[in-house]
Every structure is written in structure tokens, then in C-alpha cells.
Design a protein around this motif. Structure first.
Motif, PDB file in Angstrom:
ATOM      1  N   SER A 151      -2.166  15.106   4.155  1.00  0.00           N
ATOM      2  CA  SER A 151      -0.879  14.985   4.831  1.00  0.00           C
ATOM      3  C   SER A 151      -0.254  13.616   4.574  1.00  0.00           C
ATOM      4  CB  SER A 151      -1.069  15.211   6.332  1.00  0.00           C
ATOM      5  OG  SER A 151       0.151  15.155   7.001  1.00  0.00           O
ATOM      6  N   VAL A 152      -1.053  12.570   4.635  1.00  0.00           N
ATOM      7  CA  VAL A 152      -0.551  11.220   4.357  1.00  0.00           C
ATOM      8  C   VAL A 152      -0.008  11.147   2.932  1.00  0.00           C
ATOM      9  CG1 VAL A 152      -1.280   8.827   3.981  1.00  0.00           C
ATOM     10  CG2 VAL A 152      -1.950  10.029   6.070  1.00  0.00           C
ATOM     11  N   TRP A 153      -0.731  11.722   1.990  1.00  0.00           N
ATOM     12  CA  TRP A 153      -0.312  11.728   0.584  1.00  0.00           C
ATOM     13  C   TRP A 153       1.068  12.385   0.438  1.00  0.00           C
ATOM     14  CZ3 TRP A 153      -1.620   9.404  -3.763  1.00  0.00           C
ATOM     15  CH2 TRP A 153      -1.233   9.948  -4.979  1.00  0.00           C
ATOM     16  N   HIS A 154       1.271  13.497   1.149  1.00  0.00           N
ATOM     17  CA  HIS A 154       2.526  14.234   1.034  1.00  0.00           C
ATOM     18  C   HIS A 154       3.645  13.654   1.900  1.00  0.00           C
ATOM     19  CE1 HIS A 154       1.004  17.368  -1.555  1.00  0.00           C
ATOM     20  NE2 HIS A 154      -0.050  17.498  -0.764  1.00  0.00           N
ATOM     21  N   ARG A 155       3.278  12.951   2.965  1.00  0.00           N
ATOM     22  CA  ARG A 155       4.290  12.477   3.917  1.00  0.00           C
ATOM     23  C   ARG A 155       4.522  10.975   3.874  1.00  0.00           C
ATOM     24  NH1 ARG A 155       2.588  14.592   9.653  1.00  0.00           N
ATOM     25  NH2 ARG A 155       4.448  13.408  10.151  1.00  0.00           N
ATOM     26  N   ILE A 156       3.986  10.284   2.873  1.00  0.00           N
ATOM     27  CA  ILE A 156       4.064   8.824   2.834  1.00  0.00           C
ATOM     28  C   ILE A 156       5.509   8.326   2.884  1.00  0.00           C
ATOM     29  CG2 ILE A 156       3.938   8.660   0.317  1.00  0.00           C
ATOM     30  CD1 ILE A 156       2.435   6.224   2.938  1.00  0.00           C
ATOM     31  N   SER A 207       4.294   5.902  -5.159  1.00  0.00           N
ATOM     32  CA  SER A 207       4.381   6.048  -6.618  1.00  0.00           C
ATOM     33  C   SER A 207       3.353   7.055  -7.140  1.00  0.00           C
ATOM     34  CB  SER A 207       4.218   4.696  -7.310  1.00  0.00           C
ATOM     35  OG  SER A 207       2.886   4.231  -7.179  1.00  0.00           O
ATOM     36  N   GLY A 208       2.557   7.637  -6.220  1.00  0.00           N
ATOM     37  CA  GLY A 208       1.606   8.681  -6.610  1.00  0.00           C
ATOM     38  C   GLY A 208       0.326   8.143  -7.227  1.00  0.00           C
ATOM     39  N   GLU A 209      -0.062   6.953  -6.840  1.00  0.00           N
ATOM     40  CA  GLU A 209      -1.256   6.311  -7.391  1.00  0.00           C
ATOM     41  C   GLU A 209      -2.513   6.800  -6.649  1.00  0.00           C
ATOM     42  OE1 GLU A 209      -2.922   1.801  -7.622  1.00  0.00           O
ATOM     43  OE2 GLU A 209      -0.745   2.063  -7.821  1.00  0.00           O
ATOM     44  N   TRP A 227       0.836  -1.202   0.000  1.00  0.00           N
ATOM     45  CA  TRP A 227       0.000   0.000   0.000  1.00  0.00           C
ATOM     46  C   TRP A 227       0.869   1.249   0.000  1.00  0.00           C
ATOM     47  CZ3 TRP A 227      -5.003  -0.645   3.217  1.00  0.00           C
ATOM     48  CH2 TRP A 227      -6.030   0.103   2.647  1.00  0.00           C
ATOM     49  N   ALA A 228       1.875   1.268   0.870  1.00  0.00           N
ATOM     50  CA  ALA A 228       2.777   2.422   0.948  1.00  0.00           C
ATOM     51  C   ALA A 228       3.510   2.613  -0.374  1.00  0.00           C
ATOM     52  CB  ALA A 228       3.766   2.227   2.094  1.00  0.00           C
TER      53      ALA A 228
END
Length: 191
Positions: free
Chosen positions: A58-63, A14-16, A8-9
Motif C-alpha cells: 500500500s505504501v508503494w502504491h500510495r506514496i 521514483s519507483g526505486e 526517502w519519499a
């Protein structure tokens, strides 16, 4: 959608966008519920929704900060949600008490850097102590003080009585206080 945290991470990194949508589907209710408990009494539905959106952005940017060796993706997500909700709560409370600014006085820091560093060190000590608790006690502690769940909910989910949960929490607090005090005393004797 059952998939490993690492996969998942990887998809998120990969920006999916579909991975983010799946994450929201899988954990959105948990995030929303946690934020609702933190904002209870000061926020409204829109505040909760905005905060939840901020969490997933935030999760999207900080993954890239996610480290599977330190815990599950869900736990990492809920930690972000908790701190975002606490920030939101402080902001809501602050906005409710806005005082006019007196430009003639100099701003005063709410606490100095040294005190802030010491407080952070103390919190790290406490969390280290909590992580060394037996599994059941650690679970009860996190659910009560991290997820803000009621003693009744914890008792029901763990097959305990509310009184047993209450007693365990009291014993944990006493133990943590005693250990923290003991470690401070040992530290002072080295000075």
C-alpha cells in the motif's frame, strides 16, 4: 540508513525498489509490532505477516499521498499499518462468524450515510482536541489508544509511574468528553 523523509519519499515515488527494501528494514519491526498488538487475540503469525506485506504494498502504491508537512514518514506508515490491521481484524472476526446467506431478504446497510458522516465529523473533532493537548498528554494518548501500548510500557519509556499514566489517561478522557459535550451544546444553541 539515515535519510530525510523527503528524500526517502522521493526515492519511493521514483519507483526505486531499494528504497522500499530500506523502508522495510528501517520500520518493518515497528509495523509488525503494531499489527501484532491490533490482531492480538484474533490473528495468527501468518495474518500478521500478510497484513504487514499489504501495508508495504500500500505504501508503494500510495506514496504520492504522503505529505511531509502533516507528519513524518514513519507516522504516515504506522497510520496505514493501524488501519490496515483494523481492517484485517474485522475481516478475521467476520470470517469466524460467517452465517449462511438468506437470499430472500434484502441486505440492510449497517449504518446510513448521514450517521457515517456525523461519526467522521465527531472523530475529526476528537483528533483536533487531542492535537491541542500538552505534548506529554498527547504522547501518552497516542501511545495508549493509537499504538495500543500498555500503560507499563508507556510509563517505563517516559520515566513515569504506571499510576501516573493511568491518571493522565483518565483525566484526558474526562477533558475530551467535557469539551466534546460543551461543543455539542454550543452547536445546539445555534440551531
Amino acid at each position: 540508513m539515515e535519510e530525510s523523509d523527503n528524500r526517502w519519499a522521493e526515492r519511493l515515488r521514483s519507483g526505486e525498489p531499494a528504497a522500499l527494501a530500506a523502508l522495510i528494514d528501517a520500520y518493518g519491526a515497528n509495523v509488525y509490532s503494531l499489527i501484532g498488538r491490533v490482531l492480538q487475540g484474533c490473528g495468527n503469525k501468518e495474518d500478521i505477516e500478510e497484513c504487514a506485506s499489504d501495508v508495504f504494498v500500500s505504501v508503494w502504491h500510495r506514496i504520492r499521498e504522503y505529505d511531509a508537512s502533516r507528519g513524518s514518514l514513519k507516522t504516515w506508515l504506522l497510520i496505514i499499518a493501524k488501519y490496515r490491521a483494523l481492517d484485517c481484524r474485522r475481516s478475521i472476526i467476520r470470517e469466524a462468524r460467517i452465517a449462511p446467506i438468506d437470499w430472500r431478504t434484502e441486505p440492510v446497510a449497517s449504518e446510513d450515510t448521514e450517521r457515517s458522516v456525523l461519526r467522521k465529523a465527531e472523530m475529526d473533532e476528537v483528533w483536533g482536541m487531542v492535537d491541542r493537548l500538552p505534548t506529554l498528554d498527547r504522547t501518552i494518548f497516542y501511545r495508549a489508544y493509537f499504538y495500543y501500548e500498555s500503560q507499563e510500557t508507556i510509563a517505563r519509556d517516559l520515566g513515569l509511574t504506571r499510576k501516573a499514566v493511568e491518571n493522565r489517561l483518565r483525566r484526558i478522557r474526562r477533558l475530551l468528553k467535557a469539551r466534546l459535550y460543551s461543543e455539542r451544546e454550543e452547536g445546539l444553541s445555534w440551531s
